[in-house]
Design a protein around this motif. Structure first.
Motif, short mmCIF file in Angstrom:
data_model
loop_
_atom_site.label_atom_id
_atom_site.label_comp_id
_atom_site.label_asym_id
_atom_site.label_seq_id
_atom_site.Cartn_x
_atom_site.Cartn_y
_atom_site.Cartn_z
N ALA A 24 -40.86 -65.38 47.02
CA ALA A 24 -40.35 -65.53 48.38
C ALA A 24 -41.45 -65.18 49.39
O ALA A 24 -41.63 -65.88 50.40
CB ALA A 24 -39.13 -64.64 48.58
N LEU A 25 -42.20 -64.10 49.12
CA LEU A 25 -43.32 -63.73 50.01
C LEU A 25 -44.38 -64.82 50.00
O LEU A 25 -44.94 -65.19 51.05
CB LEU A 25 -43.91 -62.40 49.55
N HIS A 26 -44.66 -65.35 48.82
CA HIS A 26 -45.67 -66.40 48.71
C HIS A 26 -45.26 -67.63 49.52
O HIS A 26 -46.08 -68.24 50.23
CB HIS A 26 -45.85 -66.77 47.23
N SER A 27 -43.97 -67.99 49.42
CA SER A 27 -43.46 -69.14 50.17
C SER A 27 -43.53 -68.88 51.66
O SER A 27 -43.87 -69.78 52.45
CB SER A 27 -42.02 -69.42 49.76
N MET A 28 -43.24 -67.67 52.07
CA MET A 28 -43.26 -67.33 53.49
C MET A 28 -44.68 -67.36 54.03
O MET A 28 -44.94 -67.87 55.13
CB MET A 28 -42.64 -65.95 53.71
N ASN A 42 -52.75 -58.66 40.09
CA ASN A 42 -53.90 -59.16 39.35
C ASN A 42 -53.92 -60.67 39.22
O ASN A 42 -54.82 -61.23 38.58
CB ASN A 42 -53.93 -58.54 37.95
N SER A 43 -52.90 -61.32 39.81
CA SER A 43 -52.81 -62.78 39.72
C SER A 43 -53.61 -63.42 40.86
O SER A 43 -53.58 -62.95 42.00
CB SER A 43 -51.35 -63.22 39.80
N SER A 44 -54.28 -64.51 40.53
CA SER A 44 -55.05 -65.24 41.55
C SER A 44 -54.25 -66.38 42.16
O SER A 44 -54.65 -66.94 43.18
CB SER A 44 -56.33 -65.80 40.92
N SER A 45 -53.11 -66.72 41.53
CA SER A 45 -52.32 -67.85 42.03
C SER A 45 -51.12 -67.41 42.85
O SER A 45 -50.64 -68.15 43.72
CB SER A 45 -51.84 -68.71 40.86
N LEU A 46 -50.62 -66.23 42.60
CA LEU A 46 -49.45 -65.75 43.31
C LEU A 46 -49.84 -64.61 44.23
O LEU A 46 -50.42 -63.60 43.80
CB LEU A 46 -48.39 -65.27 42.31
N LEU A 47 -49.59 -64.80 45.52
CA LEU A 47 -49.94 -63.82 46.56
C LEU A 47 -51.40 -63.41 46.50
O LEU A 47 -51.73 -62.21 46.39
CB LEU A 47 -49.04 -62.58 46.45
N PRO A 48 -52.29 -64.36 46.55
CA PRO A 48 -53.71 -63.99 46.58
C PRO A 48 -54.05 -63.25 47.87
O PRO A 48 -53.51 -63.54 48.94
CB PRO A 48 -54.42 -65.35 46.50
#
Length: 861
Positions: free
Chosen positions: A412-416, A96-102
């Motif tokens: 980590a996924l977001h960074s990747m 539900n976050s718009s900043s993390l893993l959009p």
């Protein structure tokens, strides 16, 4: 052994399956029964979860002739179920976050490890293969999950890593604390959000030492968590000077007889402190038996696994554990988690048997009608009225670790996914394929993450995959209503310097029921006070010892001294043997009785000599004085006065100067004295010989010759003394041999030859004087004083002959007293024998003090 053989066979099938899967044309078929997740949700990226959702496992009869029976796990663990729901909550929050893993959805597959290695193996296989709830017979060539959160025990985590390690799938544990998991070479894909027991075990040792407990008992879980943690604690405790009286292990799946035996060992032990490095389930088993055997009065020190367990506190064990101390993971708040947990309902996933089991356990009902003695579950019951391990969010410690583990994977996924070519972690700074990335590629990014959660907790991993080691020190304090509060009384931070890692707050600590207000004492032997040293008791640990008083001349000025230290050469131990005091200097002083008597004798002799001199002076014109060579008589009286006075130089604290003065003054004055006596004797003898016909001897013994003879004899002694003082003079020396606790201050002779030359010269003159006096003993009485000189020389020689052995054999100041006595005795002998008879005549018989009387009886016939 059979269990591990089955694991090896399964692993072989995995490898074979992966090998076949590399060829897309090769048909791959799943063998054996499938392990299905208890909770799951589809997503673009799937995170696996493994929790001990059940705490009891059926015992299997393993055989090589037929397939093993399916594993049956029972007795749902509400605390672990909360952990699993926390993972789901975190994933939903991220989705539900718009900043993390959009634009990326996370899914999950949660399996039950059942707190045992064999179910964990099956769960690991279920996470690795691509099977969901469908029943197709094909299998895929890659893992169905990209990372795994779990498990809750070190042993089961190791099993999980042995499976997932083949595919380099990152595993982030929230509760596996075994220090062995920090081995990067063996577990390169492992991370955790809970500190390693490497730090907790040492922190426990520091905590125990802080309160002066050097004699403790220990009990541990018989698994990797307990065995490794306790081994590290015992090593650290040894470094801190702590002894472990006993170290026992228990297992929740072990026999009841073993648990009973362990409790009996604890009861028989003398240690008042028990360190319990136990997992939650083993702690529950131990406390149940401790309650039945009425084990009370111990000060419990616990590990993070159970020290904040509200479930244990609410049971009957709170009385046993009152006052417990231990380390806990830092408490946190997770906004929204409580509402999420209270919304859990079987209607959310009707096919989930786990939700139904949870509901039936929580409300004591059943979804199956006809169950005797059990009401029917409606599904509309409210969790808001329930107070159990699932709904209790007052101590969110491990749940917060689950929360952070999920967010670590997400970051980590977001960074990747944000990676740009040229800045990537792979070869040639490349990035992973965003459409088809592998778990091992996520692993590279997990190692480098550093972020803060919404609650402000910083999350990062060191080179071993461990977080920062920070603990809260928790104290079990009973409330008035009978419940227990987990009160934070301090913190431990391993990043601080060694002496500042353990910090206590200004908060009172409640101790065991035996001593609620006072710190319990747990030592094998009481501390050895200063003045004593420790001597180990034969066959016992180093903490068991006897306190032996230090020997004379040795001290110990610290508590529990291992050895006594010998005092410096000029010091000696005091009565308590805890300090060195300067040795008492012994010498013949004016203040002591002996010194007073000798000083009085010397002054008496001086006074008598002065009185005699005064008498002779007043009667200097009388026949008696004139006939006895008045000049030599006065010189003799003067020398006797010096002899009496020189004895005073032997009394008092000696110094280098006084040592030189006393011996030279003694030698010179006595030679002067003996020279005068010798001169008088020779004059008497020669006077008699000179009156004989044809003799003219007196011309060689006139006044001038007499003075020169005295001067010559004395000058020889002066030369001897000068040579003595020039070559090797007397000096102050300290004698440590005669007495252990005293220093004898004495005058060393320097050159013994010089001393004996001085003494020998005096003896030679005395012997010569005695010879001349002896020869003149038959002169007429009225004129003769030779016989008095003879007596005086007899006394003089007798005194000094007796002086030599007495001086050599007398210790310390007594040798000085002997020398003074010899000086005074010989001086008194000369004074009394030579002058007292004359004084008697001058004072009491003045009629005899005439020339006529002196010459009357002497005339040649």
């Amino acid at each position: 052994k059979c269990m591990w053989k089955n694991i090896c066979i399964i692993l072989m099938f995995v490898v074979i399956t992966v090998g076949f899967a590399q060829d897309e044309t090769t048909f791959c078929e799943m063998l054996g029964s499938r392990e299905l997740p208890l909770m799951s949700k589809e997503g673009d990226v799937v995170i696996g979860g493994a929790f001990s959702l059940h705490s009891q496992i059926s015992k299997l009869l393993l055989s090589w002739t037929e397939s093993p029976e399916p594993l049956m796990c029972s007795r749902i663990n509400l605390r672990e179920f909360r952990f699993a729901q926390t993972m789901v909550f975190a994933i939903e929050e991220i989705n539900n976050s718009s900043s993390l893993l959009p634009n990326v959805s996370l899914g999950y597959k949660i399996f039950d490890s059942c707190a045992s290695t064999l179910p964990t193996t099956r769960s690991g296989m279920g996470l690795m293969n691509g099977e969901g709830r469908a029943f197709e017979r094909n299998c895929s060539g890659q893992s169905s999950v990209h990372a795994v959160v779990g498990t809750s025990e070190s042993s089961t985590t190791i099993v999980m890593l042995q499976i997932s390690g083949i595919f380099h799938i990152p595993v982030i544990s929230h509760f596996a604390t075994c220090a062995c998991l920090s081995n990067r070479k063996e577990y390169p894909a492992f991370f955790r959000t809970i500190p390693s027991d490497y730090y907790q075990s040492r922190a426990l040792a520091k905590l125990v030492r802080h309160f002066g407990w050097t004699w403790v008992g220990a009990v541990r879980s018989d698994n990797d968590y307990g065995n490794n943690g306790m081994a590290t604690f015992i090593e650290a405790a040894s470094q801190e000077g702590i002894c472990v009286e006993y170290s026992e292990s228990i297992s929740r799946t072990g026999s009841r007889e073993n648990v009973e035996r362990v409790v009996r060992v604890i009861r028989r032990g003398t240690a008042a402190v028990l360190v319990a490095f136990l997992a939650y389930d083993e702690m529950d088993v131990l406390l149940e038996e401790a309650l039945s055997q009425n084990l009370t009065g111990l000060q419990w020190v616990g590990s993070e696994s159970w020290i904040t367990s509200a479930h244990l506190a609410k049971k009957r064990y709170s009385g046993i554990l009152s006052g417990s101390l231990g380390f806990a993971i830092r408490k946190a708040k997770i906004t929204g988690l409580q509402d999420f947990l209270l919304r859990v309902n079987p209607s959310q996933e009707p096919e989930s048997n786990l939700l139904k089991e949870f509901w039936e356990t929580t409300f004591g009902c059943s979804f199956q009608s006809g169950t005797p003695g059990t009401k029917l579950c409606s599904g509309s019951e409210s969790l808001r009225v329930v107070d159990n391990a699932f709904t209790d969010v007052s101590e969110l410690r491990i749940s917060n670790n689950v929360y952070k583990a999920v967010y670590a994977v997400a970051h980590a996924l977001h960074s990747m996914l944000k990676c740009k070519d040229g800045d990537g972690p792979f070869e040639n700074n490349a990035c992973a394929d965003r459409q088809k990335f592998q778990p091992w590629q996520i692993l590279q990014h997990i190692q480098k993450i550093r972020f803060r959660t919404k609650e402000g907790d910083e999350v990062y991993f060191n080179e071993n995959g461990d977080p920062a080691a920070k603990y809260e020190i928790i104290n079990w304090q009973p409330r008035e209503n009978g419940t227990v509060s987990f009160v934070k009384v301090g913190v431990y931070d391993a990043s601080f310097p060694a002496g500042a890692q353990l910090n206590f707050q200004n908060t009172s600590i409640t101790w065991t029921q035996r001593s609620p207000q006072k710190v319990p004492v747990s030592v094998c032997s009481e501390k050895c006070r200063p003045g004593t040293r420790k001597v180990l008791q034969k066959g016992k640990p180093v903490c068991c010892y006897d306190c032996i008083r230090c020997a004379e001349g040795e001290i110990s000025n610290s508590t529990d001294a291992v050895s006594c230290v010998r005092c410096p050469h000029e010091s000696w131990s005091n009565a308590r043997r805890d300090a060195c005091v300067k040795k008492e200097a012994e010498f013949l002083s004016f203040e002591e009785i002996m010194g007073i008597l000798l000083t009085s004798a010397a002054l008496l002799g001086t006074s008598l000599t002065a009185a005699v001199a005064l008498i002779f002076y007043r009667h200097r014109k009388t026949a008696l004085v004139r006939a006895n060579n008045s000049e030599l008589s006065f010189l003799l009286l003067f020398s006797l006065t010096l002899c009496f006075l020189c004895s005073l130089t032997f009394i008092g604290r000696p110094s280098d100067w006084s040592c030189m003065l006393r011996h030279t003054a003694f030698g010179i004055t006595f030679v002067l004295c003996i020279s005068c006596v010798l001169g008088k004797t020779m004059v008497v003898l020669m006077a008699f010989k000179a009156t004989l016909p044809g003799r003219n001897v007196m011309k060689w013994f006139g006044p001038v010759q007499q003075r020169l003879s005295v001067l010559g004899f004395t000058l020889v002694q002066v030369i001897i003394c000068i040579l003595w003082l020039s070559i090797s003079p007397p000096f102050l020396s300290k004698n440590f041999k005669e007495f252990k606790d005293k220093i004898i201050l004495e005058c060393s002779l320097g050159s013994a030859v010089g001393f004996w030359a001085v003494l020998g010269y005096i003896g030679l003159l005395a012997l010569l004087c005695f010879t001349f006096a002896f020869l003149a003993r038959k002169l007429p009485d009225n004129f003769n004083e030779a016989k008095f000189i003879t007596f005086s020389m007899l006394i003089f020689c007798a005194v000094w002959v007796a002086f030599i052995p007495a001086y050599v054999s007398s210790p310390g100041k007594f040798s000085v007293a002997v020398e003074i006595f010899a000086i005074l005795a010989s001086s008194f002998g000369l004074l009394i024998c030579i002058f007292i008879p004359k004084c008697y005549v001058m004072l009491l018989k003045p009629e005899k003090n005439t020339k006529k009387n002196m010459m009357g009886n002497w005339a040649p016939k």
